[in-house]
Structures are given as structure tokens and as C-alpha cells.
Write an enzyme that holds these catalytic residues in place. Structure first.
Site, mmCIF file in Angstrom:
data_model
loop_
_atom_site.group_PDB
_atom_site.id
_atom_site.type_symbol
_atom_site.label_atom_id
_atom_site.label_comp_id
_atom_site.label_asym_id
_atom_site.label_seq_id
_atom_site.Cartn_x
_atom_site.Cartn_y
_atom_site.Cartn_z
ATOM 1 N N LYS A 1 0.770 -1.261 -0.049
ATOM 2 C CA LYS A 1 -0.138 -0.052 -0.014
ATOM 3 C C LYS A 1 1.109 1.480 -0.057
ATOM 4 O O LYS A 1 2.101 1.198 0.416
ATOM 5 C CB LYS A 1 -0.927 -0.059 1.374
ATOM 6 C CG LYS A 1 -2.035 -1.198 1.182
ATOM 7 C CD LYS A 1 -3.017 -1.012 2.444
ATOM 8 C CE LYS A 1 -3.977 -1.995 2.302
ATOM 9 N NZ LYS A 1 -4.855 -1.996 3.367
ATOM 10 N N GLU B 1 -9.363 -10.875 -7.557
ATOM 11 C CA GLU B 1 -8.479 -9.660 -7.200
ATOM 12 C C GLU B 1 -7.047 -9.998 -8.326
ATOM 13 O O GLU B 1 -6.750 -8.907 -8.794
ATOM 14 C CB GLU B 1 -7.993 -9.951 -5.997
ATOM 15 C CG GLU B 1 -9.124 -9.550 -4.919
ATOM 16 C CD GLU B 1 -8.540 -9.112 -3.437
ATOM 17 O OE1 GLU B 1 -7.504 -9.514 -3.316
ATOM 18 O OE2 GLU B 1 -9.522 -9.068 -2.630
ATOM 19 N N ASN C 1 -1.799 0.120 6.954
ATOM 20 C CA ASN C 1 -1.531 -1.100 7.510
ATOM 21 C C ASN C 1 -0.512 -1.950 6.459
ATOM 22 O O ASN C 1 -0.438 -3.267 6.572
ATOM 23 C CB ASN C 1 -2.504 -2.039 7.770
ATOM 24 C CG ASN C 1 -3.707 -2.574 6.891
ATOM 25 O OD1 ASN C 1 -3.402 -1.876 5.683
ATOM 26 N ND2 ASN C 1 -4.583 -3.294 7.197
ATOM 27 N N TYR D 1 -12.460 -2.499 -3.816
ATOM 28 C CA TYR D 1 -12.862 -2.900 -2.378
ATOM 29 C C TYR D 1 -14.486 -2.914 -2.218
ATOM 30 O O TYR D 1 -14.973 -2.705 -1.180
ATOM 31 C CB TYR D 1 -12.522 -1.647 -1.486
ATOM 32 C CG TYR D 1 -10.944 -1.909 -0.655
ATOM 33 C CD1 TYR D 1 -10.686 -3.150 -0.099
ATOM 34 C CD2 TYR D 1 -9.981 -0.872 -1.037
ATOM 35 C CE1 TYR D 1 -9.336 -3.361 0.095
ATOM 36 C CE2 TYR D 1 -8.652 -0.950 -0.469
ATOM 37 C CZ TYR D 1 -8.503 -2.269 0.100
ATOM 38 O OH TYR D 1 -7.247 -2.517 0.607
ATOM 39 N N HIS E 1 -2.077 -5.452 1.616
ATOM 40 C CA HIS E 1 -3.394 -6.206 1.388
ATOM 41 C C HIS E 1 -3.149 -7.503 0.958
ATOM 42 O O HIS E 1 -2.236 -7.899 0.161
ATOM 43 C CB HIS E 1 -4.349 -5.432 0.413
ATOM 44 C CG HIS E 1 -5.581 -6.281 0.044
ATOM 45 N ND1 HIS E 1 -6.732 -6.125 0.727
ATOM 46 C CD2 HIS E 1 -5.631 -7.168 -1.030
ATOM 47 C CE1 HIS E 1 -7.557 -7.091 0.283
ATOM 48 N NE2 HIS E 1 -6.963 -7.647 -0.991
HETATM 49 P P1 CMP Z 1 -7.385 -4.617 3.814
HETATM 50 O O1 CMP Z 1 -6.587 -6.286 3.965
HETATM 51 O O2 CMP Z 1 -6.744 -3.867 2.635
HETATM 52 O O3 CMP Z 1 -8.809 -4.718 3.705
HETATM 53 C C1 CMP Z 1 -9.735 -3.584 3.801
HETATM 54 C C2 CMP Z 1 -8.800 -2.604 4.447
HETATM 55 O O4 CMP Z 1 -9.965 -1.497 5.148
HETATM 56 C C3 CMP Z 1 -8.045 -3.142 5.745
HETATM 57 O O5 CMP Z 1 -7.102 -3.559 5.226
HETATM 58 C C4 CMP Z 1 -7.878 -1.895 6.626
HETATM 59 O O6 CMP Z 1 -6.618 -1.107 6.080
HETATM 60 C C5 CMP Z 1 -8.975 -1.020 6.288
HETATM 61 N N1 CMP Z 1 -9.980 -0.700 7.335
HETATM 62 C C6 CMP Z 1 -10.046 0.867 7.876
HETATM 63 N N2 CMP Z 1 -10.866 0.469 8.753
HETATM 64 C C7 CMP Z 1 -11.042 -0.784 9.271
HETATM 65 C C8 CMP Z 1 -11.784 -1.309 10.039
HETATM 66 N N3 CMP Z 1 -12.406 -0.958 11.156
HETATM 67 N N4 CMP Z 1 -11.778 -2.751 10.107
HETATM 68 C C9 CMP Z 1 -11.389 -3.515 9.198
HETATM 69 N N5 CMP Z 1 -10.575 -2.904 8.109
HETATM 70 C C10 CMP Z 1 -10.419 -1.569 8.282
#
Ligand code: CMP
Length: 136
Positions: free
Chosen positions: A12, A129, A115, A52, A118
Site C-alpha cells: 500500500k 483480485e 497497514n 474494495y 493487502h
Molecule cells: P485490507 O486487508 O486492505 O482490507 C480492507 C481494509 O480496510 C483493511 O485492510 C484496512 O486497512 C481498512 N480498514 C479501515 N478501518 C477498518 C476497520 N475498522 N476494520 C477493518 N478494516 C479496516
């Protein structure tokens, strides 16, 4: 019996910006997840919204789409034994604060949004995906 799978991984914007691409790729390679394809791209907010889509009812959806389209990302097809679960174990919990030691999100994640990575969560989503980024 061997179970070779493919999964989609995204590095990311927060991690690309901090020059963590090679470090993260090495974590995959060391665990025998082969990087079959890799490209650095920047997507539009509309493309992020499509990617998403499963999260469209969530309160964080708009911010999530803005964030993924905010800077360059690296998208990869990883291939290896049980690639989907192997990758998810390497990534750690969604929230870096809850991630186990030595996982990518624990090592590099800044927040639940930033984070760093993904990874697909199921065989069906991995296929979707991968098609989204590589089979246009
Ligand atoms: P990712 O695995 O990319 O999938 C969806 C993303 O939403 C997740 O990582 C997080 O970076 C983001 N996200 C933000 N807020 C939340 C939340 N409360 N719970 C889960 N995912 C979240």
C-alpha cells in the site's frame, strides 16, 4: 499433498512511500511465495472503489478508497504452497496494534488504514483480485 495457489498482494501507499517494497518482497521470497508478477501503479479512486466493493457498506469505505488511490502501490501475484493463508499469516492482523510479532503489519504498519499490505482472503477473492489487476 501439495496445494499450490496464487494470491494477490498489494503493498500500500504508506509502505511504498517509505521504500519498504524490497524488504516486504524479501519476506515473501524467504517463505517460498514466488512473485510471479509485480507492477507499480497508481489507481483512481473509482478503481479503488471497485476493488474494495465488498466493503461498500462499511463506515470506513470512502476513506479506504481515497487512501488506496492516494499514491503508488505495488500489486503482485504470489504463488506457492497454500499461498492465500501463508500470505495472511505473514501479514498479521488487520490492525497493526493487534498483529503478532514479526508479521509485516506489526513490523511496518502505522494504523488500521495505513497497514502496509493487502492480501486476498479466499480462493474466490484471490481469483477476482488477480483478474482485477492483471487480466484486463
Ligand atoms: P485490507 O486487508 O486492505 O482490507 C480492507 C481494509 O480496510 C483493511 O485492510 C484496512 O486497512 C481498512 N480498514 C479501515 N478501518 C477498518 C476497520 N475498522 N476494520 C477493518 N478494516 C479496516
Amino acid at each position: 499433498m501439495s496445494n499450490i495457489e496464487q494470491t494477490l498482494s498489494i503493498i500500500k501507499p504508506d509502505a511504498v512511500e517509505r521504500n519498504l517494497v524490497e524488504e516486504i518482497k524479501n519476506i515473501f521470497i524467504k517463505k517460498e511465495l514466488n512473485i510471479k508478477e509485480s507492477k507499480k501503479i497508481q489507481i483512481t479512486k473509482d478503481e479503488a472503489a471497485e476493488f474494495y466493493k465488498v466493503h461498500q457498506s462499511k463506515p470506513f469505505y470512502n476513506d479506504l478508497c481515497s487512501y488506496l488511490s492516494s499514491g503508488p502501490i505495488v500489486v503482485m501475484i504470489l504463488e506457492g504452497e497454500d499461498a492465500i493463508i501463508t500470505n495472511r499469516k505473514l501479514m498479521g492482523a488487520t490492525n497493526p496494534k493487534e498483529a503478532e510479532d514479526n508479521t509485516i503489519r506489526k513490523l511496518y504498519g502505522i494504523s488500521i488504514d495505513k497497514n502496509s499490505v493487502h492480501g486476498s482472503d479466499s480462493i474466490i477473492n484471490a481469483k477476482k483480485e488477480i483478474e482485477f489487476f492483471f487480466k484486463n
